[in-house]
Design an enzyme around this catalytic site. Structure first.
Site, PDB file in Angstrom:
ATOM      1  N   ARG A  57       0.926  -1.018  -0.032  1.00  0.00           N
ATOM      2  CA  ARG A  57      -0.398   0.003  -0.202  1.00  0.00           C
ATOM      3  C   ARG A  57       0.977   1.325  -0.022  1.00  0.00           C
ATOM      4  O   ARG A  57       0.483   2.359   0.089  1.00  0.00           O
ATOM      5  CB  ARG A  57      -0.707   0.069   1.395  1.00  0.00           C
ATOM      6  N   ARG A  65     -21.916  -1.294  -2.481  1.00  0.00           N
ATOM      7  CA  ARG A  65     -21.214  -2.794  -2.556  1.00  0.00           C
ATOM      8  C   ARG A  65     -22.524  -2.986  -1.359  1.00  0.00           C
ATOM      9  O   ARG A  65     -22.664  -2.800  -0.261  1.00  0.00           O
ATOM     10  CB  ARG A  65     -20.393  -2.182  -1.939  1.00  0.00           C
ATOM     11  N   ARG A  69     -10.831   6.891   2.196  1.00  0.00           N
ATOM     12  CA  ARG A  69      -9.826   6.408   2.482  1.00  0.00           C
ATOM     13  C   ARG A  69     -10.259   6.764   0.771  1.00  0.00           C
ATOM     14  O   ARG A  69      -8.283   6.222   0.707  1.00  0.00           O
ATOM     15  CB  ARG A  69     -10.335   5.090   2.149  1.00  0.00           C
TER      16      ARG A  69
HETATM   17  P1  AP5 Z   1      -9.193  -3.085   1.225  1.00  0.00           P
HETATM   18  O1  AP5 Z   1     -10.294  -3.811   1.994  1.00  0.00           O
HETATM   19  O2  AP5 Z   1      -7.714  -3.482   1.007  1.00  0.00           O
HETATM   20  O3  AP5 Z   1     -10.074  -2.339   0.638  1.00  0.00           O
HETATM   21  P2  AP5 Z   1      -9.740  -0.958  -0.522  1.00  0.00           P
HETATM   22  O4  AP5 Z   1      -8.429  -1.250  -0.962  1.00  0.00           O
HETATM   23  O5  AP5 Z   1     -10.196   0.245   0.028  1.00  0.00           O
HETATM   24  O6  AP5 Z   1     -10.334  -2.263  -1.123  1.00  0.00           O
HETATM   25  P3  AP5 Z   1     -11.931  -2.089  -1.188  1.00  0.00           P
HETATM   26  O7  AP5 Z   1     -12.366  -4.275  -0.847  1.00  0.00           O
HETATM   27  O8  AP5 Z   1     -12.545  -1.136  -1.136  1.00  0.00           O
HETATM   28  O9  AP5 Z   1     -12.471  -2.635  -3.559  1.00  0.00           O
HETATM   29  P4  AP5 Z   1     -12.092  -3.458  -4.357  1.00  0.00           P
HETATM   30  O10 AP5 Z   1     -10.788  -2.586  -4.915  1.00  0.00           O
HETATM   31  O11 AP5 Z   1     -11.210  -4.031  -3.876  1.00  0.00           O
HETATM   32  O12 AP5 Z   1     -13.472  -3.845  -5.359  1.00  0.00           O
HETATM   33  P5  AP5 Z   1     -14.272  -4.773  -4.900  1.00  0.00           P
HETATM   34  O13 AP5 Z   1     -13.790  -5.789  -5.562  1.00  0.00           O
HETATM   35  O14 AP5 Z   1     -14.860  -5.162  -3.515  1.00  0.00           O
HETATM   36  O15 AP5 Z   1      -8.927  -2.750   3.156  1.00  0.00           O
HETATM   37  C1  AP5 Z   1      -9.591  -2.952   3.654  1.00  0.00           C
HETATM   38  C2  AP5 Z   1      -8.533  -1.656   4.565  1.00  0.00           C
HETATM   39  O16 AP5 Z   1      -8.041  -2.065   5.269  1.00  0.00           O
HETATM   40  C3  AP5 Z   1      -7.831  -0.316   4.596  1.00  0.00           C
HETATM   41  O17 AP5 Z   1      -8.932   0.556   4.840  1.00  0.00           O
HETATM   42  C4  AP5 Z   1      -6.788   0.123   5.750  1.00  0.00           C
HETATM   43  O18 AP5 Z   1      -6.956   0.242   7.057  1.00  0.00           O
HETATM   44  C5  AP5 Z   1      -6.494  -2.157   5.610  1.00  0.00           C
HETATM   45  N1  AP5 Z   1      -6.079  -2.414   5.195  1.00  0.00           N
HETATM   46  C6  AP5 Z   1      -5.643  -3.056   4.317  1.00  0.00           C
HETATM   47  N2  AP5 Z   1      -4.604  -3.371   3.386  1.00  0.00           N
HETATM   48  C7  AP5 Z   1      -3.711  -2.829   3.530  1.00  0.00           C
HETATM   49  C8  AP5 Z   1      -2.250  -2.210   3.702  1.00  0.00           C
HETATM   50  N3  AP5 Z   1      -1.611  -3.583   2.875  1.00  0.00           N
HETATM   51  N4  AP5 Z   1      -1.859  -1.316   4.804  1.00  0.00           N
HETATM   52  C9  AP5 Z   1      -2.110  -0.811   5.464  1.00  0.00           C
HETATM   53  N5  AP5 Z   1      -3.427  -1.078   5.638  1.00  0.00           N
HETATM   54  C10 AP5 Z   1      -4.430  -1.844   4.789  1.00  0.00           C
HETATM   55  O19 AP5 Z   1     -15.245  -3.804  -5.845  1.00  0.00           O
HETATM   56  C11 AP5 Z   1     -16.200  -2.475  -4.863  1.00  0.00           C
HETATM   57  C12 AP5 Z   1     -17.418  -2.866  -5.521  1.00  0.00           C
HETATM   58  O20 AP5 Z   1     -17.488  -3.008  -6.696  1.00  0.00           O
HETATM   59  C13 AP5 Z   1     -18.597  -4.310  -5.020  1.00  0.00           C
HETATM   60  O21 AP5 Z   1     -19.691  -4.122  -4.878  1.00  0.00           O
HETATM   61  C14 AP5 Z   1     -18.057  -4.831  -6.660  1.00  0.00           C
HETATM   62  O22 AP5 Z   1     -19.228  -6.563  -6.671  1.00  0.00           O
HETATM   63  C15 AP5 Z   1     -18.548  -3.711  -8.126  1.00  0.00           C
HETATM   64  N6  AP5 Z   1     -17.892  -4.025  -8.965  1.00  0.00           N
HETATM   65  C16 AP5 Z   1     -16.615  -4.767  -8.733  1.00  0.00           C
HETATM   66  N7  AP5 Z   1     -15.735  -4.413 -10.290  1.00  0.00           N
HETATM   67  C17 AP5 Z   1     -16.771  -3.992 -10.955  1.00  0.00           C
HETATM   68  C18 AP5 Z   1     -16.704  -3.331 -12.777  1.00  0.00           C
HETATM   69  N8  AP5 Z   1     -15.978  -3.719 -12.884  1.00  0.00           N
HETATM   70  N9  AP5 Z   1     -18.468  -3.019 -12.450  1.00  0.00           N
HETATM   71  C19 AP5 Z   1     -19.438  -2.626 -12.147  1.00  0.00           C
HETATM   72  N10 AP5 Z   1     -19.196  -3.081 -10.573  1.00  0.00           N
HETATM   73  C20 AP5 Z   1     -17.617  -3.704  -9.930  1.00  0.00           C
END
Ligand code: AP5
Length: 219
Positions: free
Chosen positions: A88, A124, A168
């Site tokens: 990250r 989501r 975020r």
């Molecule tokens: P984390 O869970 O990693 O959150 P993020 O990076 O903010 O990513 P998301 O899980 O929110 O989204 P995603 O990209 O996976 O999208 P998704 O596929 O779900 O981290 C959470 C927290 O943990 C951080 O804030 C931090 O506190 C901590 N953390 C984690 N890793 C860390 C690190 N390395 N260092 C420090 N702290 C850390 O898709 C999102 C939505 O969109 C879903 O509803 C899905 O159905 C929809 N969707 C997906 N693709 C499409 C598309 N092509 N078209 C339409 N809808 C879509």
């Protein structure tokens, strides 16, 4: 091969990571999932990280580096691994290189606009039973409140609340976006257009991965 999934919150790292895992038979490690599991179980670690996660901040580097090191050291297969949500920041990227140096690597940066981030995170919903991810607007379940896969209740992630998702996104632009430079300098960086439907994005990712794999065969 090590596949690193970069990109803003909601860009589809988890969604695409699962599809890559199934299609290519490569294990996926998601720091977000590992950290949420610790919070849900109420472990010591979970209690330490709950507040920063609820505020939309990153948890400390030491914690995530230790989690990932453990996963990489214990991984089952030789096929490689997918990292979803790690690294990250540059510090985490450097530590990863120390944990598993010289690994064949591809860093896929899934790009979507800030507007699309907010749209996707607002819609989501996650199954409280099996963890399946849906979207009320874009990838909707058959019934609004129930999981298509196991019938479990669909809930909104704590950090998808309006004020937290904005935070975020700010953290991403301030801390994580500059990883592109790091991976460009290693020549492992690939940008992927994350707009359009899930299948369309996966086809773009598969094209990048297949090209990488076919080059390796030639060498
Ligand atoms: P984390 O869970 O990693 O959150 P993020 O990076 O903010 O990513 P998301 O899980 O929110 O989204 P995603 O990209 O996976 O999208 P998704 O596929 O779900 O981290 C959470 C927290 O943990 C951080 O804030 C931090 O506190 C901590 N953390 C984690 N890793 C860390 C690190 N390395 N260092 C420090 N702290 C850390 O898709 C999102 C939505 O969109 C879903 O509803 C899905 O159905 C929809 N969707 C997906 N693709 C499409 C598309 N092509 N078209 C339409 N809808 C879509």
């Amino acid at each position: 091969m090590r596949i690193i999934l970069l990109g803003p919150p909601g860009s589809g790292k988890g969604t695409q990571g699962e599809l890559i895992e199934k299609a290519y038979g490569i294990e996926r490690f998601s720091t977000g999932d590992l950290l949420r599991e610790a919070v849900d179980k109420g472990t010591d670690l979970g209690r330490r990280i709950q507040k920063p996660m609820e505020r939309g901040e990153l948890v400390s580097d030491d914690i995530v580096i230790e989690l990932i090191q453990e996963k990489i050291n214990k991984k089952d297969s030789q096929a490689g691994y997918i990292l979803d949500g790690f690294p990250r920041n540059i510090q985490q990227a450097r530590e990863l290189e120390k944990i598993d140096p010289g690994k064949d690597e591809i860093a896929l940066d899934i790009r979507i606009s800030d507007h699309e981030v907010i749209e996707r995170l607002s819609g989501r919903r996650v199954c409280s039973g099996c963890g399946a991810v849906f979207n009320l607007k874009k990838n909707h379940p058959e019934h609004q409140d129930a999981c298509d896969k196991c019938g479990g209740t669909l809930i909104q992630r704590e950090d998808d609340r309006p004020e937290v998702k904005k935070k975020r996104l700010e953290v991403y632009h301030a801390r994580s976006e500059n990883l592109t430079g790091y991976y460009k300098s290693k020549s492992t960086y690939r940008e992927v257009d994350g707009s359009g439907g899930i299948k369309k994005v996966f086809a773009r990712i598969a094209a990048v991965l297949n090209q990488h794999l076919s080059k390796k065969e030639v060498i």
